[in-house]
Design an enzyme around this catalytic site. Structure first.
Site: not given
Ligand code: IPD
Length: 277
Positions: A70, A90, A92-93, A95, A220
């Site tokens: 990412e 990813d 930190i999913d 963030t 994700d």
């Molecule tokens: C996000 C989270 C969020 C989702 C977004 C993602 P990130 O990832 O998973 O819940 O709604 O579509 O992009 O930016 O925290 O790695």
């Protein structure tokens, strides 16, 4: 026959655990927040640091493998999936959760060969839950097998969703309209953990019947898509077509950074899970 990718999967689990430790320690420090595509699309130095930690450790062990990360993509690296062994990361999913210390944060590592997911690892590092799946061998949480819900009636279901980071009023109106349509079916409830990977692991665990979101990214979904399908679930796009092609990098193959939509549903008709809720 020995599993060709078992070594790589063991490495992914260890890397996710180490990354999770870094994330937990970072929660005790000041978190310097930066933004990406909009003022609510957040990134921190920890996202970048953790991604580099994972990529470096993999490169040392598997020097010919490729990466889609990412933060690397945000920094301008191409997002292209080839047939080569590719780690889709990813760091930190969730963030935004991390920034606010909201307790659902995941490290997500998917591994694809010939454009097919071979394994997926999602470490929900504040809950200390390690979700894993190996293609053809099932899905697990801390070693315990996972199975999606057997509930066939959407009116007896919990549906998860997320709102993403687009605050354009027209887009928000459409999201609210979809939300209203689903809520008024009526369903038992709607939830969102704030991380796509954990929402999908909740589907795999059977406590949420379905998850939908418009505009997710390949990082994700990569790991958690395999966790859902190995737990007996299905992934589909808004037209009901199989969405694994998007989830496992179809859109990356086309050079796009986000997939149009992903809906994750339990597979109906399983008789071994209670259906009355
Ligand atoms: C996000 C989270 C969020 C989702 C977004 C993602 P990130 O990832 O998973 O819940 O709604 O579509 O992009 O930016 O925290 O790695």
């Amino acid at each position: 026959m020995a599993d060709l990718w078992q070594n790589a999967m063991d490495h992914a689990v260890a890397a996710a655990r180490r990354a999770g430790q870094v994330v937990r320690e970072a929660l005790l420090d000041d978190r310097k927040v930066m933004t990406k595509s909009s003022s609510v699309d957040l990134v921190t130095q920890t996202d970048q640091k953790v991604e580099q930690l994972i990529i470096q450790s993999v490169k040392e062990k598997f020097p010919t493998h490729r990466f889609i990360g990412e933060e690397s993509v945000a920094a301008g690296e191409p997002c292209i999936l080839t047939d080569d062994p590719t780690w889709i990361v990813d760091p930190i999913d969730g963030t935004t959760n991390f920034v606010h210390a909201f307790p659902f944060v995941a490290v997500s590592i998917g591994f694809s060969v010939n454009k097919q997911m071979e394994f997926g690892v999602v470490f929900s590092c504040l809950e200390d839950k390690m979700f894993t799946a190996r293609r053809g061998s099932g899905a697990f949480c801390n070693g315990e097998p996972l199975q999606v819900s057997g509930q066939k009636d959407i009116q007896r279901s919990i549906i998860a969703t997320e709102f993403g980071s687009n605050r354009d009023p027209e887009v928000v109106d459409k999201m609210f309209s979809s939300l209203r349509n689903v809520l008024c079916i009526p369903v038992h409830g709607m939830r969102g953990a704030g991380t796509a990977a954990i929402n999908m692991c909740l589907v795999a665990s059977g406590c949420v019947e379905a998850y939908y979101e418009i505009g997710m990214h390949v990082w994700d979904l990569a790991a958690s898509s395999l966790i859902v399908s190995e737990a007996g679930g299905v992934l589909m796009d808004v037209e009901g077509k199989d969405a694994r092609a998007s989830a496992d990098g179809g859109d990356a193959r086309r050079g796009a950074k986000s997939v149009r939509c992903a809906c994750v549903f339990r597979r109906s008709g399983r008789s071994d899970v209670p259906t009355d809720r």
